[in-house]
Design a protein around this motif. Structure first.
Motif, mmCIF file in Angstrom:
data_model
loop_
_atom_site.group_PDB
_atom_site.id
_atom_site.type_symbol
_atom_site.label_atom_id
_atom_site.label_comp_id
_atom_site.label_asym_id
_atom_site.label_seq_id
_atom_site.Cartn_x
_atom_site.Cartn_y
_atom_site.Cartn_z
ATOM 1 N N GLY A 192 -8.855 -6.268 2.199
ATOM 2 C CA GLY A 192 -7.559 -5.758 2.642
ATOM 3 C C GLY A 192 -7.710 -4.803 3.809
ATOM 4 N N THR A 193 -7.746 -5.334 5.015
ATOM 5 C CA THR A 193 -8.017 -4.524 6.204
ATOM 6 C C THR A 193 -6.754 -4.129 6.967
ATOM 7 O OG1 THR A 193 -8.369 -6.564 7.491
ATOM 8 C CG2 THR A 193 -10.309 -5.511 6.524
ATOM 9 N N THR A 194 -5.586 -4.491 6.460
ATOM 10 C CA THR A 194 -4.340 -4.174 7.149
ATOM 11 C C THR A 194 -4.118 -2.665 7.179
ATOM 12 O OG1 THR A 194 -3.376 -6.258 6.401
ATOM 13 C CG2 THR A 194 -1.852 -4.582 7.196
ATOM 14 N N GLU A 195 -3.752 -2.148 8.371
ATOM 15 C CA GLU A 195 -3.459 -0.737 8.546
ATOM 16 C C GLU A 195 -2.011 -0.569 8.985
ATOM 17 O OE1 GLU A 195 -6.329 0.598 11.370
ATOM 18 O OE2 GLU A 195 -8.022 0.394 9.985
ATOM 19 N N MET A 196 -1.531 0.652 8.981
ATOM 20 C CA MET A 196 -0.133 0.904 9.305
ATOM 21 C C MET A 196 0.227 0.422 10.710
ATOM 22 S SD MET A 196 1.241 1.907 6.631
ATOM 23 C CE MET A 196 2.814 2.008 7.485
ATOM 24 N N GLY A 197 -0.678 0.546 11.643
ATOM 25 C CA GLY A 197 -0.395 0.086 12.999
ATOM 26 C C GLY A 197 -0.118 -1.402 13.073
ATOM 27 N N ASP A 198 -0.725 -2.167 12.163
ATOM 28 C CA ASP A 198 -0.510 -3.611 12.143
ATOM 29 C C ASP A 198 0.906 -3.959 11.704
ATOM 30 O OD1 ASP A 198 -3.280 -4.121 12.759
ATOM 31 O OD2 ASP A 198 -3.729 -3.594 10.678
ATOM 32 N N LEU A 199 1.555 -3.057 10.960
ATOM 33 C CA LEU A 199 2.906 -3.299 10.454
ATOM 34 C C LEU A 199 3.986 -2.760 11.392
ATOM 35 C CD1 LEU A 199 2.270 -2.252 6.741
ATOM 36 C CD2 LEU A 199 2.320 -4.582 7.653
ATOM 37 N N ALA A 200 3.583 -2.099 12.483
ATOM 38 C CA ALA A 200 4.543 -1.400 13.338
ATOM 39 C C ALA A 200 5.681 -2.286 13.852
ATOM 40 C CB ALA A 200 3.808 -0.732 14.496
ATOM 41 N N PRO A 201 5.413 -3.498 14.359
ATOM 42 C CA PRO A 201 6.540 -4.315 14.848
ATOM 43 C C PRO A 201 7.533 -4.682 13.759
ATOM 44 C CG PRO A 201 4.436 -5.173 15.641
ATOM 45 C CD PRO A 201 4.125 -4.159 14.579
ATOM 46 N N LEU A 202 7.023 -4.886 12.547
ATOM 47 C CA LEU A 202 7.896 -5.205 11.421
ATOM 48 C C LEU A 202 8.775 -4.014 11.072
ATOM 49 C CD1 LEU A 202 8.715 -7.047 9.008
ATOM 50 C CD2 LEU A 202 6.746 -6.086 7.781
ATOM 51 N N LEU A 203 8.173 -2.838 10.949
ATOM 52 C CA LEU A 203 8.928 -1.649 10.554
ATOM 53 C C LEU A 203 9.892 -1.212 11.650
ATOM 54 C CD1 LEU A 203 6.188 0.451 8.714
ATOM 55 C CD2 LEU A 203 7.668 -1.361 7.835
ATOM 56 N N ALA A 204 9.572 -1.544 12.889
ATOM 57 C CA ALA A 204 10.445 -1.188 14.014
ATOM 58 C C ALA A 204 11.632 -2.125 14.151
ATOM 59 C CB ALA A 204 9.641 -1.174 15.310
ATOM 60 N N ASP A 205 11.716 -3.110 13.261
ATOM 61 C CA ASP A 205 12.827 -4.060 13.244
ATOM 62 C C ASP A 205 12.858 -4.926 14.504
ATOM 63 O OD1 ASP A 205 14.913 -5.323 12.000
ATOM 64 O OD2 ASP A 205 16.437 -3.884 12.613
ATOM 65 N N GLU A 206 11.668 -5.315 14.946
ATOM 66 C CA GLU A 206 11.557 -6.174 16.129
ATOM 67 C C GLU A 206 11.399 -7.639 15.768
ATOM 68 O OE1 GLU A 206 8.192 -4.575 18.137
ATOM 69 O OE2 GLU A 206 9.167 -2.658 18.629
ATOM 70 N N LEU A 207 11.328 -7.951 14.470
ATOM 71 C CA LEU A 207 11.020 -9.306 14.016
ATOM 72 C C LEU A 207 12.055 -9.777 13.000
ATOM 73 C CD1 LEU A 207 7.248 -8.600 13.233
ATOM 74 C CD2 LEU A 207 8.190 -9.409 15.408
ATOM 75 N N PHE A 208 12.122 -11.065 12.793
ATOM 76 C CA PHE A 208 12.826 -11.690 11.665
ATOM 77 C C PHE A 208 14.269 -11.168 11.522
ATOM 78 C CE2 PHE A 208 8.283 -11.170 10.009
ATOM 79 C CZ PHE A 208 7.839 -12.298 10.675
ATOM 80 N N PRO A 209 15.170 -11.642 12.347
ATOM 81 C CA PRO A 209 16.543 -11.120 12.368
ATOM 82 C C PRO A 209 17.320 -11.312 11.083
ATOM 83 C CG PRO A 209 16.353 -13.134 13.689
ATOM 84 C CD PRO A 209 14.965 -12.705 13.360
ATOM 85 N N ALA A 210 16.904 -12.251 10.223
ATOM 86 C CA ALA A 210 17.629 -12.502 8.979
ATOM 87 C C ALA A 210 17.073 -11.709 7.799
ATOM 88 C CB ALA A 210 17.598 -13.999 8.643
ATOM 89 N N LEU A 211 16.042 -10.882 8.003
ATOM 90 C CA LEU A 211 15.345 -10.225 6.898
ATOM 91 C C LEU A 211 16.273 -9.310 6.108
ATOM 92 C CD1 LEU A 211 12.411 -10.101 5.780
ATOM 93 C CD2 LEU A 211 12.173 -7.937 7.010
ATOM 94 N N ARG A 212 16.291 -9.492 4.782
ATOM 95 C CA ARG A 212 17.090 -8.655 3.890
ATOM 96 C C ARG A 212 16.274 -8.108 2.715
ATOM 97 N NH1 ARG A 212 19.315 -8.958 7.803
ATOM 98 N NH2 ARG A 212 21.460 -9.550 8.285
ATOM 99 N N ARG A 213 15.128 -8.729 2.442
ATOM 100 C CA ARG A 213 14.247 -8.232 1.379
ATOM 101 C C ARG A 213 12.838 -8.101 1.917
ATOM 102 N NH1 ARG A 213 10.412 -9.938 -2.125
ATOM 103 N NH2 ARG A 213 10.298 -8.808 -4.115
ATOM 104 N N LEU A 214 12.259 -6.908 1.741
ATOM 105 C CA LEU A 214 10.905 -6.653 2.217
ATOM 106 C C LEU A 214 10.063 -6.114 1.082
ATOM 107 C CD1 LEU A 214 8.779 -6.425 4.465
ATOM 108 C CD2 LEU A 214 9.703 -4.140 4.979
ATOM 109 N N GLY A 215 8.950 -6.781 0.828
ATOM 110 C CA GLY A 215 7.980 -6.317 -0.153
ATOM 111 C C GLY A 215 6.652 -6.046 0.514
ATOM 112 N N LEU A 216 6.190 -4.818 0.429
ATOM 113 C CA LEU A 216 4.843 -4.443 0.867
ATOM 114 C C LEU A 216 4.148 -3.933 -0.386
ATOM 115 C CD1 LEU A 216 5.820 -2.756 4.245
ATOM 116 C CD2 LEU A 216 4.763 -5.007 3.926
ATOM 117 N N CYS A 217 3.545 -4.865 -1.094
ATOM 118 C CA CYS A 217 3.167 -4.675 -2.493
ATOM 119 C C CYS A 217 1.653 -4.564 -2.662
ATOM 120 C CB CYS A 217 3.670 -5.861 -3.321
ATOM 121 S SG CYS A 217 5.447 -6.167 -3.172
ATOM 122 N N ASN A 218 1.259 -4.106 -3.874
ATOM 123 C CA ASN A 218 -0.145 -4.143 -4.271
ATOM 124 C C ASN A 218 -1.037 -3.482 -3.223
ATOM 125 O OD1 ASN A 218 -1.941 -5.200 -6.396
ATOM 126 N ND2 ASN A 218 -2.837 -6.430 -4.759
#
Length: 315
Positions: A192-218
């Protein structure tokens, strides 16, 4: 224990197992068919993989045109044999109604998730352009490539350790209808090498215009995720936020509550957490109109002055 049993329901349909021999079971209404060859023998690992291939071929021949939802269980011993992705892709023209697919529904007794050899799962999306739901589970040799897919609404990736390359490829994909994204980030002990910087575009709401449910689990980094979500633009349009199965502590929960309003959510799922009773209660009290799940509290382990928290699924 998570992954101690097979799914009883998938894609809002009961799961019915395709028999290894004999007549088909009687079903009423839509079902999710499950195809599996779970037996394991050290001397027959290749043969069992071949047996899965034969079982899947028989399944397609008997039911192919009617199958709308499909669950793939053990394909022999998954620690030795990569997932039958090529065979599933090759059957696309004989599975024209397929809209939901789960690859890897097996228990820890059949194969630990970190041992599961899977391969690149993105060809499944290319082969099935009408697919709406894709769940995948894996650990070893678990890959994704950026794809364009016009119809995918739900993507769930379950892992004890999800690489930043996998996450990056998902976030680089063009998925205009994706409403539900769930990523099990896991721990670096299992890739599990994912870091917070890798999630930045997602959290900035730059992706997936239909997104209504987000799970960042485990996630071992659940506290960091919670702190980022306190100000993340994507939260404003979510209906469901899922931080379950992770290592959330009072520090992360308090930061999340102190940030932007969460009262627009319908569900906040925090189960399997490391919150004190006081902080868990304050989260529930602060969001009276939100279904807040703070079940399955965990106790950190203490060793030589150090405190250790664990995700629900690693090995």
């Amino acid at each position: 224990m998570t992954f101690s049993s097979h799914l009883a329901e998938f894609a809002d349909r009961p799961v019915v197992e395709f028999p290894l021999e004999g007549p088909l079971p009687t079903v009423t209404g839509p079902v999710s068919w499950r195809v599996t060859r779970p037996e394991f023998d050290d001397d027959q690992e290749d043969a069992l993989s071949e047996e899965f291939a034969a079982t899947f071929e028989r399944f397609v021949a008997q039911l192919g045109e009617t199958v709308e939802s499909l669950v793939i269980g053990a394909w022999g011993y998954a620690a030795f044999n990569p997932a039958p992705i090529a065979q599933i892709c090759a059957a696309a023209d004989r599975l024209p109604a397929l809209r939901a697919l789960f690859l890897g529904d097996m228990t820890f007794e059949e194969c630990e998730v970190s041992w599961m050899k899977v391969g690149d799962v993105s060809p499944l999306l290319t082969a099935y352009p009408e697919l709406e739901v894709l769940w995948v589970r894996g650990g070893e040799e678990f890959d994704f490539s950026p794809v364009q897919h016009a119809n995918l609404r739900e993507l769930v990736v379950q892992s004890g350790g999800l690489s930043r390359e996998f996450v990056g490829a998902v976030l680089d994909s063009d998925l205009p209808e994706l409403a539900d994204l769930e990523l099990w980030l896991g721990t670096d002990d299992y890739g599990g090498t994912t870091e917070m910087g890798d999630l930045a575009p997602l959290l900035a709401d730059e992706l997936f215009p239909a997104l209504r449910r987000l799970g960042l689990c485990n996630a071992m980094i659940t506290d960091d995720v919670a702190k980022a979500l306190a100000t993340a633009p994507v939260v404003r349009r979510l209906e469901v936020l899922d931080l379950s199965h992770g290592t959330l502590s009072d520090e992360g929960a308090e930061a999340l509550l102190a940030g932007q309003p969460l009262t627009h959510l319908t569900v906040l799922d925090l189960h399997h957490h490391y919150l004190s009773e006081e902080v868990a209660g304050s989260v529930v009290a602060a969001l009276p109109d939100v279904r807040v799940n703070v079940s399955d509290p965990q106790e950190a382990e203490e060793d030589d002055g150090e405190s250790y928290r664990y995700v629900a699924v690693s090995e």
